[in-house]
Design a protein around this motif. Sequence first.
Motif, PDB file in Angstrom:
ATOM      1  N   GLU A  51     -10.212 -60.612  35.762  1.00 50.43           N
ATOM      2  CA  GLU A  51      -8.875 -61.325  36.108  1.00 50.43           C
ATOM      3  C   GLU A  51      -7.249 -60.365  35.699  1.00 50.43           C
ATOM      4  O   GLU A  51      -6.267 -60.457  36.672  1.00 50.43           O
ATOM      5  N   LYS A  52      -7.349 -59.533  34.811  1.00 53.36           N
ATOM      6  CA  LYS A  52      -6.448 -58.821  34.901  1.00 53.36           C
ATOM      7  C   LYS A  52      -6.189 -57.486  35.852  1.00 53.36           C
ATOM      8  O   LYS A  52      -5.453 -56.901  36.276  1.00 53.36           O
ATOM      9  N   ALA A  53      -7.194 -57.534  37.019  1.00 56.86           N
ATOM     10  CA  ALA A  53      -6.999 -56.181  38.114  1.00 56.86           C
ATOM     11  C   ALA A  53      -6.086 -57.254  39.132  1.00 56.86           C
ATOM     12  O   ALA A  53      -5.688 -56.443  39.585  1.00 56.86           O
ATOM     13  N   ILE A  54      -5.437 -58.376  39.146  1.00 52.68           N
ATOM     14  CA  ILE A  54      -4.287 -58.462  39.525  1.00 52.68           C
ATOM     15  C   ILE A  54      -3.089 -58.121  39.384  1.00 52.68           C
ATOM     16  O   ILE A  54      -1.979 -57.954  40.222  1.00 52.68           O
ATOM     17  N   LEU A  55      -2.249 -57.874  38.407  1.00 47.12           N
ATOM     18  CA  LEU A  55      -2.063 -57.144  37.872  1.00 47.12           C
ATOM     19  C   LEU A  55      -1.920 -55.454  38.880  1.00 47.12           C
ATOM     20  O   LEU A  55      -0.825 -54.712  39.099  1.00 47.12           O
ATOM     21  N   LEU A  56      -2.876 -55.149  39.604  1.00 45.09           N
ATOM     22  CA  LEU A  56      -2.573 -53.173  40.102  1.00 45.09           C
ATOM     23  C   LEU A  56      -1.602 -54.178  41.483  1.00 45.09           C
ATOM     24  O   LEU A  56      -1.572 -53.552  42.262  1.00 45.09           O
ATOM     25  N   ALA A  57      -1.929 -55.651  42.061  1.00 45.81           N
ATOM     26  CA  ALA A  57      -0.990 -55.626  43.347  1.00 45.81           C
ATOM     27  C   ALA A  57       0.404 -56.342  42.829  1.00 45.81           C
ATOM     28  O   ALA A  57       1.381 -55.787  43.481  1.00 45.81           O
TER      29      ALA A  57
END
Length: 526
Positions: free
Chosen positions: A382-388
């Motif tokens: 879920e933390k990968a949303i910060l990449l966008a």
Amino acid sequence: MAAAGSGGSGRCWFLALALGVSLLKCLLIPTYHSTDFEVHRNWLAITHSLPVSQWYYEATSEWTLDYPPFFAWFEYALSHAAKYFDPEMLVIQNLNYSSHATVFFQRLSVIFTDTLFVYAVHECCRCISGKRSGKELLEKPVFVLAVLLLWNFGLLIVDHIHFQYNGFLFGLMLLSVVRLFQKRHLEGALLFAVLLHFKHIYIYVAPAYGVYLLRSYCFTANKADGSLKWSSFSFLRITSLGLIVCLVSALSLGPFAILGQLPQVISRLFPFKRGLCHAYWAPNFWALYNAVDKILAVVGLTYKFLDPEKIPKASMTGGLVQEFQHTVLPSVTPLATLICTFISILPSVFCLWFKPQGPRGFLQCLILCALSSFMFGWHVHEKAILLAILPLSLLSVESPKYAGIYLVLTTTGHFSLFPLLFTSPEIPIKILLMLLFTVYSFSSLSALFRKEGPLLSWLEVVYLIQLVPLEIFCEIVFPLTSWNLQFPFIPLLLTSVYCALGITYAWLKLSIFVWTELITVRQKTE
């Protein structure tokens, strides 16, 4: 964005923002930390106590080293400072060791390495166009951007409560983006190559870098209609890029290749046996897919379309598990997710190649690659949303359309991070920080584009407001019901699925906007 900014000298306000958020980070030192804290403590111990040849084989703890070599060397460097705080943290056998000195050191190391992120944000602010600069400082795009990045809610709770080292990594990414805006292509390529060997999740946005550098750097000229001029291809430039990639890769992977351990390193970096979804479903397409499968299974059992004996136990009674077997819909393989991800990023990469629109087009493509990989990737966190979210901040202060998409994506994506902080003392902290950041985002961007009218439609506003009753139900109502013991995963499921709807909507809206913008530009050119 513009290639050159309006000068960063004398910006005391930026220093105040950076010092203010650093103070907040210090105040968060005593808060809850997740298992990621033990992960990084174990990596400190591995890299400090063992020779390089054993780093990617050590398995005393279940939290084995599974980041690229540059990050391992980063942990090795930190370990030499850690021994002055508490040498016991560097003992591999001391599993789940968390003395006060250990907590203080690891928290402090995250705050210290965030210096690179602060510098990258400063460089981003220098690249902001001054066309919309208001009279008041608080209404200047450069100030709004600095707050949106430095005080980003998601980055604060993931790094400084949950515990990770994302700050300096995002600093490297933003710095590489800025260098491309400044036409310093080789420097940008070098920074991104280094970043990939720190954390391989950034491979999600590698297609944007590869296509942009090939199209806009290796080809030095276009035809009058904007199409590619093949004769302008520069062998010198592509050789320079190739040398950068090869040298960085050799520096990172070379020692392990010499030791014959490259397959072992690769197996640690890409553990496909972990399953389609993380223990908590990331709010993406597969969360919706899993939810539909569960609903069909329940309906099938209720109306006796399915045989209970033939249903995989984990899919119906295990809650949100890593090894997820679908009951009605076809189970998803790593290859299927790879194909879906490739197809989803293809249009944005296509746009970048045939109508690049300079660095701004590259940034659009980078964001869409990040979102598409989040939507369809294998075992996405879920933390990968910060990449966008973080790179989209750069566009949100320049266009009302991007600002509207940013508000939907940021609010939904940040809310999806709430389950990471599940202990009682952290509940008011996460709610307060989320409210402060969200209120500022809405008010500042609305003020920035007040002449363009509302940034969100009434339907988007209604969707976002429903996050409030959802949080009340998950944190207050559900724990008081009898379902809490029988179906403990329901709050996670509801959060994941509801947020997946918003993130999917933002992804589709951004994709359509970029594609229609390309068509408009092409028509103007013709």
